[in-house]
Design an enzyme around this catalytic site. Structure first.
Site, PDB file in Angstrom:
ATOM      1  N   SER A  33       1.016 -22.855  -1.634  1.00  0.00           N
ATOM      2  CA  SER A  33       0.521 -21.666  -1.637  1.00  0.00           C
ATOM      3  C   SER A  33      -0.467 -21.246  -0.334  1.00  0.00           C
ATOM      4  CB  SER A  33      -0.070 -21.155  -2.863  1.00  0.00           C
ATOM      5  OG  SER A  33      -1.378 -21.909  -3.071  1.00  0.00           O
ATOM      6  N   ASN A  80      -8.238 -24.446 -11.714  1.00  0.00           N
ATOM      7  CA  ASN A  80      -7.771 -23.208 -12.733  1.00  0.00           C
ATOM      8  C   ASN A  80      -8.762 -22.313 -12.822  1.00  0.00           C
ATOM      9  OD1 ASN A  80      -5.485 -24.758 -13.015  1.00  0.00           O
ATOM     10  ND2 ASN A  80      -5.988 -25.257 -15.111  1.00  0.00           N
ATOM     11  N   THR A 120       7.742  25.661  -9.530  1.00  0.00           N
ATOM     12  CA  THR A 120       8.055  24.942 -10.678  1.00  0.00           C
ATOM     13  C   THR A 120       9.611  24.818 -10.866  1.00  0.00           C
ATOM     14  OG1 THR A 120       8.335  26.724 -12.408  1.00  0.00           O
ATOM     15  CG2 THR A 120       6.010  25.806 -12.300  1.00  0.00           C
ATOM     16  N   HIS A 121      10.112  23.793 -10.876  1.00  0.00           N
ATOM     17  CA  HIS A 121      11.411  23.371 -10.721  1.00  0.00           C
ATOM     18  C   HIS A 121      12.096  23.537  -9.249  1.00  0.00           C
ATOM     19  CE1 HIS A 121      11.994  23.832 -15.393  1.00  0.00           C
ATOM     20  NE2 HIS A 121      11.176  24.573 -14.939  1.00  0.00           N
ATOM     21  N   SER A 133      13.956  11.035  17.840  1.00  0.00           N
ATOM     22  CA  SER A 133      15.605  10.581  17.734  1.00  0.00           C
ATOM     23  C   SER A 133      15.917  10.276  19.115  1.00  0.00           C
ATOM     24  CB  SER A 133      16.445  11.522  17.045  1.00  0.00           C
ATOM     25  OG  SER A 133      17.624  11.317  17.310  1.00  0.00           O
ATOM     26  N   LYS A 147      14.299  16.471  18.024  1.00  0.00           N
ATOM     27  CA  LYS A 147      13.865  15.889  16.459  1.00  0.00           C
ATOM     28  C   LYS A 147      12.417  15.568  16.622  1.00  0.00           C
ATOM     29  CE  LYS A 147      15.824  15.741  13.247  1.00  0.00           C
ATOM     30  NZ  LYS A 147      16.866  14.616  12.514  1.00  0.00           N
ATOM     31  N   ASN A 164      10.325  13.938  13.525  1.00  0.00           N
ATOM     32  CA  ASN A 164      10.687  13.354  12.199  1.00  0.00           C
ATOM     33  C   ASN A 164       9.197  12.931  11.675  1.00  0.00           C
ATOM     34  OD1 ASN A 164      13.386  13.922  12.289  1.00  0.00           O
ATOM     35  ND2 ASN A 164      13.719  11.868  13.317  1.00  0.00           N
ATOM     36  N   GLU A 207       7.994   9.691   5.162  1.00  0.00           N
ATOM     37  CA  GLU A 207       8.793   9.178   4.562  1.00  0.00           C
ATOM     38  C   GLU A 207       8.721   7.563   4.010  1.00  0.00           C
ATOM     39  OE1 GLU A 207      12.812  10.264   6.886  1.00  0.00           O
ATOM     40  OE2 GLU A 207      11.301  10.942   8.007  1.00  0.00           O
ATOM     41  N   TYR A 228      -3.251 -22.256 -18.266  1.00  0.00           N
ATOM     42  CA  TYR A 228      -2.748 -22.422 -16.884  1.00  0.00           C
ATOM     43  C   TYR A 228      -1.414 -22.899 -16.743  1.00  0.00           C
ATOM     44  CZ  TYR A 228      -1.973 -22.570 -11.857  1.00  0.00           C
ATOM     45  OH  TYR A 228      -1.514 -22.591 -10.550  1.00  0.00           O
ATOM     46  N   GLN A 241       0.740 -19.011  -9.905  1.00  0.00           N
ATOM     47  CA  GLN A 241       0.511 -19.191  -8.385  1.00  0.00           C
ATOM     48  C   GLN A 241       1.091 -18.049  -7.644  1.00  0.00           C
ATOM     49  OE1 GLN A 241       0.516 -22.946  -6.275  1.00  0.00           O
ATOM     50  NE2 GLN A 241       2.463 -22.293  -5.077  1.00  0.00           N
ATOM     51  N   LYS A 275       0.067 -13.951  -6.498  1.00  0.00           N
ATOM     52  CA  LYS A 275      -0.650 -13.631  -5.304  1.00  0.00           C
ATOM     53  C   LYS A 275       0.200 -12.926  -4.102  1.00  0.00           C
ATOM     54  CE  LYS A 275      -4.195 -16.666  -6.242  1.00  0.00           C
ATOM     55  NZ  LYS A 275      -3.074 -17.277  -7.334  1.00  0.00           N
TER      56      LYS A 275
HETATM   57  N1  ARG Z   1      -2.264 -23.565  -5.861  1.00  0.00           N
HETATM   58  C1  ARG Z   1      -2.416 -23.370  -7.381  1.00  0.00           C
HETATM   59  C2  ARG Z   1      -2.706 -21.854  -7.666  1.00  0.00           C
HETATM   60  O1  ARG Z   1      -2.787 -21.221  -6.744  1.00  0.00           O
HETATM   61  C3  ARG Z   1      -3.688 -23.986  -7.751  1.00  0.00           C
HETATM   62  C4  ARG Z   1      -3.876 -24.313  -9.213  1.00  0.00           C
HETATM   63  C5  ARG Z   1      -3.681 -25.797  -9.425  1.00  0.00           C
HETATM   64  N2  ARG Z   1      -3.629 -25.980 -10.850  1.00  0.00           N
HETATM   65  C6  ARG Z   1      -3.188 -26.814 -11.485  1.00  0.00           C
HETATM   66  N3  ARG Z   1      -3.413 -27.043 -12.607  1.00  0.00           N
HETATM   67  N4  ARG Z   1      -1.966 -27.355 -10.777  1.00  0.00           N
HETATM   68  O2  ARG Z   1      -2.407 -21.463  -8.830  1.00  0.00           O
END
Ligand code: ARG
Length: 458
Positions: A24, A111, A156-157, A278, A284, A286, A291, A318, A323, A326
């Site tokens: 990650s 965690n 409206t509409h 364009s 044009k 734009n 958009e 956990y 992971q 993110k």
């Molecule tokens: N790279 C993991 C994450 O972002 C780390 C957490 C790891 N925890 C575990 N029990 N392996 O979630």
């Protein structure tokens, strides 16, 4: 180099395919400042409860600060086998200060570390979005005084409905973005709780002080149940939802202004630095920024869906699935930030096409409802007045004229109560001035709202 998370229990080393599947670091490296801050708070707590010495704490602090500035200057090698930002930083720390560095992870797990870092990151990101939303509100508010003499059709509409002052539109968006800001503030309260110290899942037998780390990291409180905390991503879901509503507001605004920029509407000229041309049609100009604002809002809403699906079947606590929270989280914040940074100057810099708007504002019988309400004030039941005004409008349509060009006798044929004073509410300017209700387009009401927002935003 082998991962520090592979203890003596392992006899085989990690398959390279798993390393690249499971890393990650490619996206969580942006948590490095939060990770260093969390680790320093943790080390200081370990020292004050006597789990490490003052000298240990100082060495950890100094080395972490050094590592932070190296990452900041881009001078930090990535090693996939170290998986994530947390292990990258810890392993460099151990390389540099040896056994002292090996003490940092006392009474902590990745965690609670991941959750802490993410909460710190989200808190800051929410504050940044809030500041941008306020700037956007100011862009709309900044237009109000100068546009006070422009009447626009309200639809409206997407059919012409009633006349409104142009600032009525600007104030409508200020309200929408204000609700977004309220949602941010509410969501932030649940983001801003400290998970640090729940360790892996059950807490720890060591004498830690969770309140101390919470204070140091400016969290409002500590979370109550380690099992829940270890799995809790509600704060990410809520943030992604709040951002989705912002995306929806921006997308609706973009759609409206795309329409307003067409030859057919011709209400608006956008600043050219936010438009594109364009490659084949030389005439044009734009509205690509708008958009793409509309288009990218789909990504933000899709990210919310991804996150909902990610967590829906997870047992406590956990699980590595988490992971995956993110990339969609970061993407939603990045996308909304970019949209807002463009919306702010576009709203401030666009020109209303006053002459074009005025030339057509008497089309579409925007004053018909005001005429009906004049009759209601004369004691005619609403349904009767509604029917009579329909017939009057029908007559005007037949002759292709606005209501102001009908004679009193024409109107009396359908509503005998009509007299000369009807002229006071016909035509869009008179119609706008006839409004009185709270929150309406009455000039005094618009002025009240402008004053209110001036005092709130400035
Ligand atoms: N790279 C993991 C994450 O972002 C780390 C957490 C790891 N925890 C575990 N029990 N392996 O979630």
């Amino acid at each position: 180099m082998e991962s520090p998370s592979r203890s003596g229990v392992f006899e085989a080393s990690t398959d390279a395919r798993l390393e690249s599947f499971a890393e990650s670091i490619s996206f969580d490296r942006r948590l490095y400042r939060q990770d260093v801050r969390g680790s320093i708070a943790h080390a200081e707590m370990l020292q004050s409860v006597g789990l490490i010495s003052q000298d240990d704490c100082q060495q950890i602090h100094d080395a972490l600060k050094q590592i932070e500035s190296e990452i900041q200057s881009g001078d930090f090698p990535i090693r996939l086998e170290l998986e994530d930002i947390h292990m990258h930083i810890e392993s460099v720390l151990i390389d540099r200060i040896g056994d002292v560095g090996r003490k940092l992870h006392t009474a902590r797990s990745r965690n609670d570390q991941v959750s802490t870092d993410t909460r710190l990151w989200v808190r800051e990101a929410l504050d940044q979005v809030d500041a941008l939303l306020m700037e956007l509100q100011k862009s709309f508010l900044g237009r109000c005084d100068a546009d006070m003499d422009v009447i626009l059709p309200a639809y409206t509409h997407l059919q012409r409905a009633q006349p409104v002052l142009a600032p009525h539109y600007w104030l409508a968006y200020i309200e929408k973005f204000d609700r977004d800001r309220q949602r941010i503030a509410d969501c932030r309260r649940r983001v801003n709780q400290s998970p640090l110290g729940v360790a892996a899942v059950a807490g720890t037998t060591l004498p830690i002080d969770r309140q101390q780390t919470a204070n140091a990291l400016e969290f409002d409180s500590v979370t109550g149940n380690s099992l829940d905390t270890s799995s809790d991503r509600d704060f990410i879901l809520e943030s992604a939802f709040v951002l989705s509503v912002i995306a929806s507001h921006l997308s609706g605004w973009a759609e409206e202004w795309i329409l307003w920029s067409t030859v057919e509407f011709n209400f608006l000229k956008m600043p050219q630095q936010f438009c594109t041309g364009s490659s084949i049609m030389p005439q044009k100009v734009n509205p690509d920024t708008l958009e793409l604002t509309r288009g990218k809002s789909a990504r933000v809403m899709g990210n919310l869906q991804t996150l909902m699906l990610l967590v829906k079947n997870l047992p406590l606590a956990y699980n590595r699935d988490l992971q995956e929270d993110k990339p969609p989280l970061f993407d939603s914040f990045d996308t909304i930030t970019a949209m807002l940074e463009l919306a702010i100057p576009i709203v401030a810099g666009s020109q209303l096409q006053r002459d074009r708007i005025a030339a057509r504002i008497e089309e579409g019988y925007l004053d018909a409802t005001t005429l009906m309400e004049w009759l209601i004030k004369k004691g005619i039941p609403q349904r009767t007045a509604h029917h009579a005004v329909g017939a009057i409008v029908g007559l005007a349509m037949q002759r292709s004229v606005p209501l102001t060009e009908l004679s009193i006798a024409d109107m009396q044929a359908h509503a005998p109560q009509v007299d000369e004073s009807i002229r006071d509410v016909l035509g869009t300017k008179n119609a706008v001035n006839a409004f009185t209700s709270y929150g309406s387009t009455a000039p005094a009401e618009i002025q009240r709202q402008i004053n209110l927002w001036n005092s709130r935003l400035n």
